[in-house]
Structure formats: C-alpha cells, structure tokens
Design an enzyme around this catalytic site. Structure first.
Site, short mmCIF file in Angstrom:
data_model
loop_
_atom_site.label_atom_id
_atom_site.label_comp_id
_atom_site.label_asym_id
_atom_site.label_seq_id
_atom_site.Cartn_x
_atom_site.Cartn_y
_atom_site.Cartn_z
N TYR A 1 -14.91 3.07 10.30
CA TYR A 1 -13.28 2.97 10.54
C TYR A 1 -12.93 3.37 11.93
O TYR A 1 -12.10 2.69 12.20
CB TYR A 1 -12.95 3.71 9.36
CG TYR A 1 -11.31 3.96 9.16
CD1 TYR A 1 -10.76 2.89 8.85
CD2 TYR A 1 -10.97 5.24 9.32
CE1 TYR A 1 -9.18 3.09 8.59
CE2 TYR A 1 -9.46 5.32 9.31
CZ TYR A 1 -8.69 4.21 8.77
OH TYR A 1 -7.39 4.27 8.78
N LEU B 1 -0.08 -2.94 8.96
CA LEU B 1 -0.81 -1.74 8.03
C LEU B 1 -2.17 -2.07 7.55
O LEU B 1 -2.86 -1.19 7.22
CB LEU B 1 0.11 -0.90 7.38
CG LEU B 1 1.21 -0.11 7.90
CD1 LEU B 1 2.16 -1.14 8.61
CD2 LEU B 1 1.98 0.42 6.53
N GLY C 1 0.90 -1.27 0.03
CA GLY C 1 0.00 -0.02 0.19
C GLY C 1 1.02 1.21 -0.02
O GLY C 1 2.05 1.12 -0.15
N LYS D 1 -11.06 0.60 14.31
CA LYS D 1 -9.51 0.78 14.72
C LYS D 1 -9.43 1.02 16.05
O LYS D 1 -8.47 0.73 16.53
CB LYS D 1 -8.96 2.12 13.78
CG LYS D 1 -8.74 2.01 12.45
CD LYS D 1 -7.36 1.19 12.08
CE LYS D 1 -6.85 1.43 10.89
NZ LYS D 1 -5.42 0.77 10.74
N1 LIG Z 1 -2.78 7.29 4.59
C1 LIG Z 1 -3.29 7.75 5.62
O1 LIG Z 1 -3.43 8.96 5.64
C2 LIG Z 1 -3.53 7.40 6.96
C3 LIG Z 1 -3.98 8.03 8.28
C4 LIG Z 1 -4.11 7.31 9.17
C5 LIG Z 1 -3.92 5.93 9.30
N2 LIG Z 1 -3.66 5.41 8.17
C6 LIG Z 1 -3.19 3.74 8.60
O2 LIG Z 1 -2.15 3.47 7.63
C7 LIG Z 1 -2.05 2.15 7.13
C8 LIG Z 1 -1.82 2.31 5.79
O3 LIG Z 1 -2.58 3.04 5.06
P1 LIG Z 1 -2.35 3.51 3.67
O4 LIG Z 1 -2.74 4.88 3.39
O5 LIG Z 1 -1.01 2.94 3.27
O6 LIG Z 1 -3.42 2.71 2.80
P2 LIG Z 1 -3.41 1.77 1.56
O7 LIG Z 1 -4.93 1.36 1.28
O8 LIG Z 1 -2.68 2.28 0.47
O9 LIG Z 1 -2.70 0.49 1.89
C9 LIG Z 1 -3.40 -0.37 2.40
C10 LIG Z 1 -2.96 -2.00 1.96
O10 LIG Z 1 -3.56 -2.91 2.71
C11 LIG Z 1 -3.91 -4.08 1.73
N3 LIG Z 1 -4.93 -4.72 2.62
C12 LIG Z 1 -6.13 -4.13 2.81
N4 LIG Z 1 -7.09 -5.13 3.35
C13 LIG Z 1 -6.22 -6.18 3.31
C14 LIG Z 1 -6.81 -7.38 3.83
N5 LIG Z 1 -7.71 -7.78 4.35
N6 LIG Z 1 -5.58 -8.33 3.90
C15 LIG Z 1 -4.17 -8.15 3.40
N7 LIG Z 1 -3.81 -7.09 2.70
C16 LIG Z 1 -5.00 -6.02 3.00
C17 LIG Z 1 -4.11 -3.34 0.56
O11 LIG Z 1 -3.96 -4.21 -0.33
C18 LIG Z 1 -3.25 -2.01 0.62
O12 LIG Z 1 -1.93 -2.62 -0.05
C19 LIG Z 1 -3.48 1.48 7.47
O13 LIG Z 1 -3.49 0.87 8.47
C20 LIG Z 1 -4.29 3.21 7.77
O14 LIG Z 1 -5.31 2.86 8.62
C21 LIG Z 1 -3.23 5.81 7.34
#
Ligand SMILES: NC(=O)c1ccc[n+]([C@@H]2O[C@H](COP(=O)([O-])OP(=O)(O)OC[C@H]3O[C@@H](n4cnc5c(N)ncnc54)[C@H](O)[C@@H]3O)[C@@H](O)[C@H]2O)c1
Length: 327
Positions: free
Chosen positions: A150, A77, A11, A154
């Site tokens: 969400y 993640l 991701g 979380k």
């Molecule tokens: N990007 C942000 O602004 C932000 C803010 C707060 C929290 N987060 C947290 O950071 C983490 C990463 O977020 P991101 O922005 O990289 O999101 P993203 O959607 O780019 O990446 C998430 C990854 O998880 C994988 N995934 C989803 N469900 C899955 C499952 N059931 N089994 C296996 N893989 C699975 C997806 O294929 C993807 O590659 C997450 O936990 C998110 O909640 C992100």
C-alpha cells in the site's frame, strides 16, 4: 457551480466530502464500484446536481463516462484500504493505486480538470524520526512483507502526480491523511473496530503491546483540509500532511473508547497477536506522527475535533445507526 468528480465517493471519507460539496451547491459525480445504500443519510440522489457512475478506476473507458469534458475538479480517493487487504491481496492494492491513478491523471489532463489526490501517512513507512514533514524520507521494509504494498503503490501514485505536474503542467495537489476516523468508517480500523465491538458488548482488540502510537484525525477535519487544498492556487504542485499532531497510544485510544461508550459488560481489552495472525506478511509501525504545520501555515488548516470529542461523536452516531452495528 463547479462540476466535481469524486472517485471512491461512496467510501468513508468520500461520502463526507461529497456531502460537503453537494451542500455548498456543487454539481457532483461519484465514480465508484458500488452504491452504498445501507446508510439512508447519504441518499445523494435527492440532490438534482448529483450523478453516480459505476465502475473501476482501472477501466479507463468506464472512467471516461465520469470525467467528462465539463469537469473542473477531480478528487481521487478510490483505493483499496485496510491493512488486512494489503496483506491478503497486494496485487489488487497495487493495480488500483498505480493503474487507477494513472488513468485518473491522464484523463483529467485531457479534460483540463484539476486533481486532488488523497495519499497516506503510510508513505513514510516506519521512519523512526518523527514528526514527519512532507519531504522527509520514506523508510520501508522488505517487498516480501505484503503490508508495504500500500505504502509503495501510493508513493508510486504520488510520483505520477508530480511527474504529470512537472511535465504537463497538470494542476494537482496531494493530501496525506493520518488515521482518519468517524461515522460510517468500515469497522476494520482501530477506532471503528473498537467502537463496533464495544457497542456490541464485546471487548475491543489490543494489537500486540498497544504501545504503538497514532495521531487520530476526525473525518470532518480531514475533509476540511482536503477542501482547503483544493481551493488554494498556491497548493498546486504541493503535498500536505493532514493530521492531528497529538500522539496517542493504541492502548489509550481504545481505553478512551471504552470509557466514553460506557457499556456495562465491557471494561477491558482482548489481546491480538499480529505475528500469530499475519506472520511475516505483516509489520507494524511503532510511531506515526505528522508535522502538519505546512497545512496550518499555507492553507490555514486547523484541527477542530480532538480525539475525545471525535470518539463521542462517532459513538453517538453508531448508537443511532443500528444497521452499522449489525454490519
Ligand atoms: N481512512 C483513513 O484513515 C485514510 C488514511 C490515509 C489515507 N486515506 C486515503 O483516503 C482515501 C479514502 O479512504 P477511505 O478511508 O474513505 O476508504 P474506503 O475504503 O471507505 O473508500 C474507498 C472507496 O473507493 C472505492 N474503490 C475502491 N477501489 C475502487 C476501484 N478500483 N474503482 C472504483 N472505486 C473503488 C470503494 O468502493 C470505496 O467506496 C483513500 O485514497 C485512502 O488511501 C484514508
């Protein structure tokens, strides 16, 4: 050399984290649904210490192939991310967060691995008393409003994290990210979507009044905070806000992106009415501001990239990656 598993490693944040880990010489296993092959710069297979295990975190058998007995650390993640998804498929959001995190925690405990769990500013909901310190209240809306799925899931995952720590001594740390942005982010978030539209010659969307505020955090800073948390013994059992403390309105952020991108045909925004698009399933958060002083004090974390510089880097990257602009 440590053996590290990153769930969701293909991701947005995960791919930047994995790059750092491989570059510093760790052995890395990504556990993810799918291998992201669109961006050639993240060809992790060229590293001899890299392994990919495909699967769903809700499937414990699949996870067992990734979190093997020799694993030292798991960055968890994998999550369903994006407000449109919270509104459209809350059941999946809850399943992945709750069942997936439980699987990761129990398996890590069995294997003797340390865990870092990436949580979110969304757990604070719409608490009007900003900035939010780690132990501040969660203020949420009705369960009939799907967007809270969400935040709630979380928070459930965080409860499991702390229960596993308190009951079984699992070494685990929570980091809560605040509006992370940067290269490779799926263009469905305010910064990534605005840049994607502007560079494609389309006006960015302005959600409702545009007066909502966010504290935008460049992905390298989020990854640095995550690694500092993982490397600190004192961080075990703790939670840290990892976010810029500079509050910016959506309007100012979008205007800044228009100015930096400097595309002739784009000088203003198109209004987007969330009530009309999402109805009662959606509710916005007027202000979102972290108190990140705990991470500064206890982890030595600092924000290195301000919004202007981060936008510039993200826009430069997007211009150099036509595949992204076509996606
Ligand atoms: N990007 C942000 O602004 C932000 C803010 C707060 C929290 N987060 C947290 O950071 C983490 C990463 O977020 P991101 O922005 O990289 O999101 P993203 O959607 O780019 O990446 C998430 C990854 O998880 C994988 N995934 C989803 N469900 C899955 C499952 N059931 N089994 C296996 N893989 C699975 C997806 O294929 C993807 O590659 C997450 O936990 C998110 O909640 C992100």
């Amino acid at each position: 050399m440590s053996h590290i598993v990153v769930t969701g490693g293909y991701g947005f944040v995960g791919s930047h984290l994995v790059t750092e880990l491989l570059e510093r010489g760790d052995r890395v296993t990504i556990f993810d649904f799918a291998k992201n092959t669109r961006d050639t710069s993240i060809d992790f297979d060229r590293y001899p210490n890299f392994r990919f295990v495909q699967g769903d975190v809700t499937d414990v058998t699949a996870l067992e192939a990734a979190i093997t007995p020799d694993v030292d650390m798991v960055f968890h993640l994998a999550s369903v991310v994006g407000v449109n998804k919270y509104v459209e498929d809350p059941l999946r959001v809850v399943d992945v967060s709750v069942t997936g995190t439980r699987n990761v925690l129990e398996l890590s405990h069995r294997r003797g691995a340390r865990v870092v769990f990436t949580s979110t500013s969304e757990v604070y909901g719409k608490n009007p008393d900003t900035p939010w310190a780690e132990d501040d209240d969660r203020v949420l809306g009705s369960t009939r409003t799907a967007r809270w799925s969400y935040s709630t899931s979380k928070a459930m995952a965080e409860h499991m994290v702390f229960a596993m720590h308190d009951t079984y001594g699992l070494p685990v740390t929570v980091v809560r990210f605040f509006n992370v942005y940067g290269p490779r982010q799926n263009p469905i978030f305010v910064i990534s979507k605005s840049i994607h539209r502007i560079l494609n010659g389309r006006e960015p969307l302005l959600y409702d009044t545009g007066d909502q505020t966010r504290c935008f955090t460049y992905v390298d800073d989020a990854v640095a905070g995550t690694l500092l948390a993982a490397g600190s013994d004192a961080a075990v059992g703790e939670v840290f806000n990892i976010g810029s403390m500079t509050e910016t309105t959506m309007r100012d952020a979008v205007d800044m992106a228009i100015k930096i991108a400097n595309v002739d045909s784009v000088s203003s925004t198109t209004a987007f009415d969330t009530a009309e698009r999402y109805g009662a399933r959606y509710e916005d958060i007027p202000r979102r501001v972290p108190d990140s002083t705990k991470a500064q004090r206890e982890l030595g974390w600092r924000l290195n990239v301000d919004l202007e510089e981060g936008l510039r880097r993200t826009i430069d990257w997007a211009r150099a990656n036509p595949w992204y602009l076509k996606s």
